[in-house]
Write an enzyme that holds these catalytic residues in place. Structure first.
Site, PDB file in Angstrom:
ATOM      1  N   HIS A 128       0.870  -1.364   0.171  1.00  0.00           N
ATOM      2  CA  HIS A 128       0.008  -0.593   0.589  1.00  0.00           C
ATOM      3  C   HIS A 128       0.437   1.396  -0.083  1.00  0.00           C
ATOM      4  CE1 HIS A 128      -3.342  -2.250   2.464  1.00  0.00           C
ATOM      5  NE2 HIS A 128      -2.651  -3.117   1.360  1.00  0.00           N
ATOM      6  N   TYR A 159      -8.912   6.039   2.798  1.00  0.00           N
ATOM      7  CA  TYR A 159      -9.998   5.620   2.384  1.00  0.00           C
ATOM      8  C   TYR A 159     -11.544   7.206   1.709  1.00  0.00           C
ATOM      9  CZ  TYR A 159      -8.327   0.890   2.818  1.00  0.00           C
ATOM     10  OH  TYR A 159      -7.588  -0.090   3.717  1.00  0.00           O
ATOM     11  N   ASP A 211      -8.158   0.363  -4.372  1.00  0.00           N
ATOM     12  CA  ASP A 211      -9.233   0.312  -3.105  1.00  0.00           C
ATOM     13  C   ASP A 211     -10.032   0.986  -2.500  1.00  0.00           C
ATOM     14  OD1 ASP A 211     -10.753  -1.266  -0.909  1.00  0.00           O
ATOM     15  OD2 ASP A 211      -9.399  -1.863   0.113  1.00  0.00           O
ATOM     16  N   HIS A 213     -13.274   0.410  -1.236  1.00  0.00           N
ATOM     17  CA  HIS A 213     -13.869   0.272   0.135  1.00  0.00           C
ATOM     18  C   HIS A 213     -15.186   0.479   0.510  1.00  0.00           C
ATOM     19  CE1 HIS A 213     -12.504  -0.649   4.129  1.00  0.00           C
ATOM     20  NE2 HIS A 213     -11.627  -0.844   3.619  1.00  0.00           N
ATOM     21  N   GLU A 237     -10.660  -2.438  -6.575  1.00  0.00           N
ATOM     22  CA  GLU A 237     -11.294  -2.744  -5.451  1.00  0.00           C
ATOM     23  C   GLU A 237     -12.505  -2.856  -4.863  1.00  0.00           C
ATOM     24  OE1 GLU A 237      -7.935  -4.326  -2.400  1.00  0.00           O
ATOM     25  OE2 GLU A 237      -9.037  -4.673  -1.268  1.00  0.00           O
ATOM     26  N   GLU A 263     -13.813  -8.777   0.550  1.00  0.00           N
ATOM     27  CA  GLU A 263     -13.409  -8.640   1.621  1.00  0.00           C
ATOM     28  C   GLU A 263     -14.279  -9.287   2.454  1.00  0.00           C
ATOM     29  OE1 GLU A 263     -10.477  -5.944   1.358  1.00  0.00           O
ATOM     30  OE2 GLU A 263     -11.891  -5.086   2.958  1.00  0.00           O
ATOM     31  N   ARG A 284     -11.766 -11.816  -3.567  1.00  0.00           N
ATOM     32  CA  ARG A 284      -9.927 -11.237  -2.430  1.00  0.00           C
ATOM     33  C   ARG A 284     -10.891 -11.487  -0.520  1.00  0.00           C
ATOM     34  NH1 ARG A 284      -6.914  -8.337  -2.015  1.00  0.00           N
ATOM     35  NH2 ARG A 284      -7.640  -6.871   0.248  1.00  0.00           N
ATOM     36  N   HIS A 313      -7.197 -11.460   0.652  1.00  0.00           N
ATOM     37  CA  HIS A 313      -6.532 -10.712   2.115  1.00  0.00           C
ATOM     38  C   HIS A 313      -5.867 -10.423   2.514  1.00  0.00           C
ATOM     39  CE1 HIS A 313      -9.312  -7.224   5.031  1.00  0.00           C
ATOM     40  NE2 HIS A 313      -8.475  -6.728   3.993  1.00  0.00           N
ATOM     41  N   ASP A 317      -4.986  -7.167   9.982  1.00  0.00           N
ATOM     42  CA  ASP A 317      -5.747  -7.121  10.638  1.00  0.00           C
ATOM     43  C   ASP A 317      -6.051  -8.788   9.937  1.00  0.00           C
ATOM     44  OD1 ASP A 317      -7.083  -6.718   8.655  1.00  0.00           O
ATOM     45  OD2 ASP A 317      -8.717  -5.718   9.703  1.00  0.00           O
ATOM     46  N   GLU A 340      -2.030  -9.518  -1.443  1.00  0.00           N
ATOM     47  CA  GLU A 340      -1.600  -8.596  -0.424  1.00  0.00           C
ATOM     48  C   GLU A 340      -1.298  -8.184   0.230  1.00  0.00           C
ATOM     49  OE1 GLU A 340      -5.724  -6.941   1.612  1.00  0.00           O
ATOM     50  OE2 GLU A 340      -4.483  -4.777   1.085  1.00  0.00           O
TER      51      GLU A 340
HETATM   52 MG    MG Z   1      -9.806  -3.711   0.359  1.00  0.00          MG
END
Ligand code: MG
Length: 405
Positions: A128, A159, A211, A213, A237, A263, A284, A313, A317, A340
């Site tokens: 990223h 995001y 992304d 999101h 994404e 995700e 994903r 994903h 986390d 990723e």
């Molecule tokens: Mg994402």
């Protein structure tokens, strides 16, 4: 029957070396010294997953034959009757990945060999690059290129970047709730400029993904897809929330750009139509969120039949154990696309000995038997998880309306 190795104990280990709560499940067997670990990380509700592991998975599965991974997975899925929710799927994943780890150790081979063997030596990754200005994002991209990366995710102001905090404040009605405010219009306008800047600065040889999101209204997400087409993104994404997947048909009709989705998916019914109608290009899913290695391997095979690649994903986390599981899937799935990669700090590497290694844009699985990764439990407890509620999911539009995060 006396040679059967059985499950003796199952317990969760919760740790937050980087302040992100991670849940690891340890499955201890009747064979002295033989155990496995798996990822059950659902950061935002980690205590509930840990409770499910301790109070439901353990009593259900103690005494079962550790080699029967498929039967155990199916049983754990239907035992609660209602199924395919994020809490129990993660609890199941923790046990499932630990059982694959155990089976590898029993057969003295890495998990990728149990999944069909390597089709590549390592998994290509993307990382990223984010920043407040175009130059700042570009400088991070430059650094990743020097590290050998070929694909980089570009975000401008996180995001749904905004047009500045004070401007955002001025848009709010009086008495609006606190929250993580974002600006759909400013965001949509900024992404096209971001791609244009990167193509001018870095040319066509580097791949860029982005992304969304789920931060745009469906028709705006379709419009942005059209705008980005000429910059040839590697993928676009999560442009839509899972509740609006029927819009993918419209998006497909308007823009020939690769779409990565999923995700947030928990249930096969959320993705099967997108796959069978070829409405996306990369699946994903968060592997622990769908229930571990067992369903992920099946999902990868279904995607192969429809020309869809995997891009599991892999942010901070996903625990290092989850990352290890992803890499075993990546190197053994023919239709793997990209992984990723959040990267591991030195502290994470100490808590989790055997983390997969990143070298020049590729991540290599550990070649030890099983998943090849372990957890130092004494060290892990020194990084307790916070019980504070997540703030970023309280995502709001300029007029104060709650939005999908
Ligand atoms: Mg994402």
């Amino acid at each position: 029957m006396s040679n059967t190795v059985t499950i003796r104990d199952i317990y969760p280990i919760c740790t937050a070396p980087e302040r992100i709560p991670l849940v690891i499940v340890k499955v201890v067997t009747s064979e002295p010294g033989l155990y496995g670990i798996g990822c059950a990380t659902y950061t935002q509700r980690w205590m509930t997953v840990a409770h499910a592991v301790e109070h439901y998975m353990k009593p259900l599965l103690v005494g079962k034959d550790v080699t029967r991974i498929e039967d155990i997975w199916q049983m754990a899925m239907v035992s609660p009757y209602w199924r395919n929710g994020p809490i129990l799927n993660n609890a199941i994943s923790g046990v499932d990945e630990a059982l694959w780890d155990i089976k590898g150790k029993m057969l003295n081979t890495p998990v990728y060999n149990l999944l069909g063997g390597k089709v590549r030596e390592a998994a290509r990754v993307y990382r990223h690059a984010d920043g407040r200005t175009l130059e700042e994002v570009g400088d991070k991209v430059q650094k990743y290129i020097e590290d050998g990366l070929q694909v980089i995710r570009i975000q401008h102001g996180g995001y749904g970047g905004s047009r500045g905090n004070s401007y955002m404040e001025s848009l709010r009605p009086e008495g609006a709730c606190d929250g993580a405010y974002y600006d759909p219009l400013g965001y949509e306008l900024s992404v096209t400029k971001l791609f244009e800047y990167m193509r001018v600065r870095f040319g066509d040889g580097i791949e860029f993904c982005h992304d969304v999101h789920e931060h745009l209204d469906p028709i705006n997400a379709v419009h942005l897809a059209k705008e980005l087409e000429k910059y040839r993104p590697y993928f676009y994404e999560d442009p839509l929330p899972p509740e609006q997947v029927d819009w993918f048909r419209t998006m497909r009709q308007h823009a020939a750009i690769p779409i990565a989705m999923g995700e947030l998916f928990n249930n096969p019914n959320e993705y099967m139509k997108l796959i069978s109608e070829r409405l996306i290009d990369f699946i994903r899913c968060h592997v622990s969120q769908i229930g571990g290695i067992t369903p992920a391997k099946k999902l990868a095979s279904v995607c192969e039949a429809f020309g869809i690649r995997t891009a599991w994903h892999g942010p901070g986390d996903t625990s290092p154990v989850g990352h290890a599981a992803d890499v075993h899937l990546d190197v053994s799935s023919w239709n793997f696309g990209i992984q990723e990669w959040a990267g591991f700090s030195d502290t994470i590497k100490e808590v989790f000995p055997g983390c997969p290694e990143l070298k020049k844009g590729y991540v290599y699985p550990n070649d030890k038997p099983g998943l090849g990764i372990d957890i130092d439990e004494e060290l892990a407890v020194k990084f307790p998880c916070s019980e504070a509620l997540p703030q970023w999911t309280n995502c709001r539009r300029p007029d104060g309306t709650l939005n999908r995060p």
